[in-house]
Enzyme design. Structure first.
Site, PDB file in Angstrom:
ATOM      1  N   THR A   1       2.738   0.519   8.963  1.00 25.34           N
ATOM      2  CA  THR A   1       3.464   0.414  10.224  1.00 25.34           C
ATOM      3  C   THR A   1       2.483   0.292  11.389  1.00 25.34           C
ATOM      4  O   THR A   1       2.666  -0.517  12.297  1.00 25.34           O
ATOM      5  CB  THR A   1       4.333   1.668  10.428  1.00 25.34           C
ATOM      6  OG1 THR A   1       5.022   1.939   9.212  1.00 25.34           O
ATOM      7  CG2 THR A   1       5.319   1.474  11.532  1.00 25.34           C
TER       8      THR A   1
ATOM      9  N   GLY B   1       0.821  -1.204   0.000  1.00 31.05           N
ATOM     10  CA  GLY B   1       0.000   0.000   0.000  1.00 31.05           C
ATOM     11  C   GLY B   1       0.851   1.248   0.000  1.00 31.05           C
ATOM     12  O   GLY B   1       2.008   1.220   0.410  1.00 31.05           O
TER      13      GLY B   1
ATOM     14  N   PRO C   1       2.236   5.194   0.686  1.00 30.67           N
ATOM     15  CA  PRO C   1       2.741   5.789   1.912  1.00 30.67           C
ATOM     16  C   PRO C   1       1.602   6.356   2.766  1.00 30.67           C
ATOM     17  O   PRO C   1       0.639   6.890   2.237  1.00 30.67           O
ATOM     18  CB  PRO C   1       3.662   6.908   1.422  1.00 30.67           C
ATOM     19  CG  PRO C   1       3.262   7.152   0.011  1.00 30.67           C
ATOM     20  CD  PRO C   1       2.721   5.865  -0.514  1.00 30.67           C
TER      21      PRO C   1
ATOM     22  N   HIS D   1     -11.718  27.953 -15.454  1.00 30.44           N
ATOM     23  CA  HIS D   1     -11.806  26.590 -14.912  1.00 30.44           C
ATOM     24  C   HIS D   1     -13.159  26.372 -14.231  1.00 30.44           C
ATOM     25  O   HIS D   1     -13.847  25.379 -14.476  1.00 30.44           O
ATOM     26  CB  HIS D   1     -10.729  26.360 -13.850  1.00 30.44           C
ATOM     27  CG  HIS D   1      -9.336  26.173 -14.385  1.00 30.44           C
ATOM     28  ND1 HIS D   1      -9.030  25.269 -15.363  1.00 30.44           N
ATOM     29  CD2 HIS D   1      -8.160  26.773 -14.043  1.00 30.44           C
ATOM     30  CE1 HIS D   1      -7.722  25.321 -15.612  1.00 30.44           C
ATOM     31  NE2 HIS D   1      -7.177  26.236 -14.830  1.00 30.44           N
TER      32      HIS D   1
ATOM     33  N   GLY E   1      -0.982   3.350   6.672  1.00 32.79           N
ATOM     34  CA  GLY E   1      -1.085   2.693   7.979  1.00 32.79           C
ATOM     35  C   GLY E   1      -0.452   1.320   8.054  1.00 32.79           C
ATOM     36  O   GLY E   1      -0.852   0.507   8.882  1.00 32.79           O
TER      37      GLY E   1
ATOM     38  N   HIS F   1      -8.435  33.362 -15.653  1.00 33.51           N
ATOM     39  CA  HIS F   1      -7.955  31.985 -15.772  1.00 33.51           C
ATOM     40  C   HIS F   1      -8.736  31.059 -14.825  1.00 33.51           C
ATOM     41  O   HIS F   1      -9.313  30.056 -15.245  1.00 33.51           O
ATOM     42  CB  HIS F   1      -6.453  31.938 -15.448  1.00 33.51           C
ATOM     43  CG  HIS F   1      -5.828  30.581 -15.548  1.00 33.51           C
ATOM     44  ND1 HIS F   1      -4.959  30.237 -16.541  1.00 33.51           N
ATOM     45  CD2 HIS F   1      -5.962  29.477 -14.763  1.00 33.51           C
ATOM     46  CE1 HIS F   1      -4.578  28.982 -16.375  1.00 33.51           C
ATOM     47  NE2 HIS F   1      -5.175  28.497 -15.290  1.00 33.51           N
ATOM     48  N   GLU F   2      -8.776  31.433 -13.560  1.00 30.79           N
ATOM     49  CA  GLU F   2      -9.457  30.584 -12.573  1.00 30.79           C
ATOM     50  C   GLU F   2     -10.962  30.535 -12.836  1.00 30.79           C
ATOM     51  O   GLU F   2     -11.587  29.478 -12.723  1.00 30.79           O
ATOM     52  CB  GLU F   2      -9.172  31.063 -11.142  1.00 30.79           C
ATOM     53  CG  GLU F   2      -7.706  30.999 -10.732  1.00 30.79           C
ATOM     54  CD  GLU F   2      -7.064  29.634 -10.954  1.00 30.79           C
ATOM     55  OE1 GLU F   2      -7.784  28.613 -10.890  1.00 30.79           O
ATOM     56  OE2 GLU F   2      -5.844  29.591 -11.223  1.00 30.79           O
TER      57      GLU F   2
HETATM   58  P1  ADP Z   1       2.887   3.647   6.318  1.00 28.98           P
HETATM   59  O1  ADP Z   1       3.738   2.777   7.178  1.00 28.98           O
HETATM   60  O2  ADP Z   1       1.884   2.887   5.506  1.00 28.98           O
HETATM   61  O3  ADP Z   1       3.619   4.636   5.484  1.00 28.98           O
HETATM   62  P2  ADP Z   1       2.043   4.620   8.836  1.00 28.98           P
HETATM   63  O4  ADP Z   1       1.576   3.381   9.464  1.00 28.98           O
HETATM   64  O5  ADP Z   1       3.371   5.133   9.233  1.00 28.98           O
HETATM   65  O6  ADP Z   1       1.979   4.522   7.271  1.00 28.98           O
HETATM   66  O7  ADP Z   1       0.935   5.726   9.068  1.00 28.98           O
HETATM   67  C1  ADP Z   1       1.252   7.048   9.358  1.00 28.98           C
HETATM   68  C2  ADP Z   1       0.233   7.619  10.299  1.00 28.98           C
HETATM   69  O8  ADP Z   1      -1.017   7.795   9.646  1.00 28.98           O
HETATM   70  C3  ADP Z   1      -0.068   6.712  11.461  1.00 28.98           C
HETATM   71  O9  ADP Z   1       0.819   6.946  12.508  1.00 28.98           O
HETATM   72  C4  ADP Z   1      -1.464   7.118  11.849  1.00 28.98           C
HETATM   73  O10 ADP Z   1      -1.440   8.243  12.677  1.00 28.98           O
HETATM   74  C5  ADP Z   1      -2.082   7.538  10.531  1.00 28.98           C
HETATM   75  N1  ADP Z   1      -2.921   6.487   9.969  1.00 28.98           N
HETATM   76  C6  ADP Z   1      -2.726   5.860   8.788  1.00 28.98           C
HETATM   77  N2  ADP Z   1      -3.703   4.974   8.544  1.00 28.98           N
HETATM   78  C7  ADP Z   1      -4.528   5.002   9.601  1.00 28.98           C
HETATM   79  C8  ADP Z   1      -5.736   4.298   9.940  1.00 28.98           C
HETATM   80  N3  ADP Z   1      -6.273   3.378   9.136  1.00 28.98           N
HETATM   81  N4  ADP Z   1      -6.327   4.602  11.112  1.00 28.98           N
HETATM   82  C9  ADP Z   1      -5.789   5.526  11.935  1.00 28.98           C
HETATM   83  N5  ADP Z   1      -4.666   6.209  11.676  1.00 28.98           N
HETATM   84  C10 ADP Z   1      -4.037   5.974  10.513  1.00 28.98           C
HETATM   85 ZN    ZN Z   2      -5.144  26.597 -14.451  1.00 31.76          ZN
END
Ligand code: ADP
Ligand code: ZN
Length: 613
Positions: free
Chosen positions: A217, A210, A212, A436, A215, A432-433
């Site tokens: 980690t 997934g 960045p 759009h 979630g 311009h804006e």
């Molecule tokens: P990854 O490892 O996928 O890059 P992390 O786990 O580091 O992402 O997530 C970064 C932060 O985003 C987490 O510490 C949390 O605060 C928030 N976050 C991400 N996904 C969730 C989720 N599903 N529920 C709650 N908080 C989330």
């Molecule tokens: Zn524009």
């Protein structure tokens, strides 16, 4: 971690002390020799002559050196052979024995210090130097094989001093399927015996896929927290270090630690940094990465079945992973994390709003509506920015408005109100804006205009914030044509009103070209080319973007593709231009309000457009 750092510090300290001692010794040596050459040096013959002439008061002898003191007060140095006595040396030069007895002779037994300074030390210093250097080199070579080697200790962190992660699944919103998959792992970690007794083979590795901030980690930690087991984490990018062999030894060390604490979780973040497909022949130190990857595989294969160490790895680039990683018995479970949908976003916001006082009437659902495509990390960031804004406004609670402003800040970067623009420029940006916004309204665009502004933000001179009304995964051909029209809106309005375009439309045009090209080559949306794709994209990993496109079509077709792309853009342009001419009054209206107020919000914009539809 701590130990490894300490060791490294020690080495640095040792080297420093070593260098310092070396310099002090060198300074001492040169000082003492300088000191001795301060007074003039005379030959033995002149000393003998001066004794005969009764000019000398005393002579001090120290080894081969003689310090001669004259009666008139001045001093001189002389050298004799070491093994020769003074009287013998002088008599060789014809000194008068009687006159000699009038001179005070003082013989010092200096052989010890002198021998040290002049003979042993100069010999010893380089020897010691070479020895130390050899010792350091040996350690470096041994590194690959020596477990106790200080550089090789893994930088794995255990989460808490008491090794107990406090995160649980309740802290992770959404990600329902992922949680279900991982629940199995939790159950195993809690009661490994139950599974072992039934002969079940538990996965050794789980790969979390997934983007960045989705979630990964957090989920891995939650698994450890739910099962109440230790959590070791390390990042793939940390493995890539200076010394060859260090990565592999770190892996070994990490798994050795983990096995001692089983059952436990080993989390490897950014595994793509070491686990890229091998043998692509790109990039510099491949050996290091390959060794590290091999070591990970060896460790995973080496577990006893059900040893209780479960490896969770995270990546956002599954496409570049080495197939060897995905074989059974390794990372054979893969859990996909998607960008959260609206309900998930609301749930994530709720979790992160726990510690933050929200004003009455703040509906997190409204925030979730305005944040399609945001990751969990983005949403956490929105609440944080909202809290910062509220604090700067000296409020005790966070209001909706602050949260909405925070969303824009996260999407577009901070406002730059101070940027000075001329009236003419302001007018150009306004048209311009408005172009759009008006086109978005009348093209029946799937997105809704949330805000039009001529305040510059980040790189943009002004901006029109359009957000999808719902989460969408599929897009139709007509939607994309409308999208092209809206993106061209700024450019077309400038030409319509001022007769020429400005550089302000350049990024719009880039996106137009990109989309039109994808419509033709990837989505089969052109009239003349039919349902096929053109070109195989091969992502070149470490640049993170495509630098290479394999052409799977003829030269002739390439020309047709180019002309099709042009015709798609042309088609969208014609339609948009027609609307702009037709609705010029609406355009003028929006511009007038923009020049007066600089920003138009969603509801006000809808109100403005009513009389023209
Ligand atoms: P990854 O490892 O996928 O890059 P992390 O786990 O580091 O992402 O997530 C970064 C932060 O985003 C987490 O510490 C949390 O605060 C928030 N976050 C991400 N996904 C969730 C989720 N599903 N529920 C709650 N908080 C989330
Ligand atoms: Zn524009």
């Amino acid at each position: 971690m701590k130990k490894g750092k300490k060791n490294k510090n020690n080495i640095a300290k040792n080297i420093l002390i070593f260098i310092l001692v070396f310099f002090i010794l060198a300074a001492m040596l040169s000082w003492s020799s300088k000191n001795s050459s301060k007074s003039s040096v005379v030959g033995l013959s002149s000393v003998a002559l001066d004794i005969n002439n009764e000019k000398i008061e005393s002579i001090q002898v120290e080894g081969s050196k003689m310090a001669v003191k004259y009666k008139d007060g001045h001093e001189a140095k002389a050298i004799k052979e070491v093994n020769q006595s003074l009287s013998q040396a002088l008599s060789d030069f014809g000194v008068d024995k009687n006159k000699m007895s009038n001179v005070k002779i003082d013989i010092k037994d200096s052989s010890e210090s002198d021998v040290w300074m002049t003979i042993i030390l100069p010999f010893l210093v380089p020897l010691v130097l070479i020895g130390v250097m050899l010792w350091f080199m040996m350690r470096g070579v041994q590194g690959a094989n020596n477990k106790a080697m200080m550089f090789g200790q893994s930088g794995a962190r255990e989460a808490n001093p008491d090794n107990q992660v406090k995160t649980t699944f309740a802290d992770v919103a959404g990600a329902k399927e992922a949680k279900e998959e991982l629940m199995e792992v939790v159950e195993f970690l809690k009661a490994p015996k139950k599974f072992a007794d039934l002969g079940a083979r538990i996965p050794r590795g789980v790969l979390l896929l997934g983007g960045p901030g989705l979630g990964k980690t957090l989920l891995a930690k939650a698994v450890a927290g739910e099962a109440a087991v230790p959590f070791f984490s390390i990042s793939g990018s940390e493995f890539v270090e200076m010394f060859v062999g260090v990565g592999a030894s770190r892996v070994r060390d990490l798994f050795a630690k983990a096995k001692k604490r089983a059952p436990c979780i080993v989390f490897i973040d950014e595994i793509d940094a070491v686990g890229r497909r091998r043998g692509t022949g790109l990039g510099g130190s491949h050996d290091e990465r390959e060794q590290t990857l091999n070591q990970i595989l060896v460790e995973m294969d080496g577990f006893e079945p059900n040893s209780g160490v479960i490896v969770i790895a995270a990546t956002n680039r599954p496409d570049v992973l080495d197939p060897a990683l995905l074989r059974p018995g390794r990372f054979d479970r893969q859990v996909m994390l998607d960008a959260p949908d609206i309900a998930d976003r609301e749930a994530i916001l709720k979790i992160h709003a726990r510690q933050k006082p929200l004003a009455d009437g703040v509906e997190l659902r409204r925030v979730a509506e305005r944040t399609p495509g945001f990751s969990g990390a983005d949403l956490a960031n929105v609440l944080n920015e909202g809290a910062i804004l509220a604090a700067r406004h000296n409020k005790k609670k966070i209001d909706s408005q602050e949260l909405f402003d925070a969303i824009e800040k996260v999407i577009l970067g901070p406002e730059r109100k101070s940027r000075i623009i001329t009236d003419k420029e302001k007018k150009t940006v306004a048209y311009h804006e408005a172009g759009h916004a008006v086109l978005s309204y009348f093209l029946g665009d799937a997105n809704q205009t949330h805000k039009v502004s001529i305040i510059s933000r980040g790189q943009a001179g002004g901006y029109t914030l359009r957000l999808p009304t719902e989460d969408k995964h599929l897009h139709s051909r007509s939607e994309y044509f409308d999208e092209l029209g809206v993106m061209l809106g700024g450019y077309l309005a400038e030409i319509e009103v001022f007769g020429e375009m400005t550089t302000g439309a350049s990024s719009d045009l880039q996106r137009v070209t990109e989309l039109a090209k994808n419509m033709v080559t990837q989505f089969g949306m052109s009239d003349n080319l039919g349902p096929r794709t053109f070109g195989k994209r091969d992502d070149m990993i470490f640049l993170g973007k495509e630098i290479h496109e394999e052409r799977d079509y003829s030269e002739k077709l390439a020309e047709t593709i180019d002309s099709e792309v042009a015709s798609v853009i042309k088609q969208a342009q014609e339609k948009a231009k027609g609307i702009l001419i037709n609705k010029r009054a609406a355009l003028e209206k929006v511009v007038a309000v923009l020049l007066e107020k600089e920003t138009i919000e969603k509801d006000e914009f809808a109100e403005l457009m009513k009389e023209f539809s």
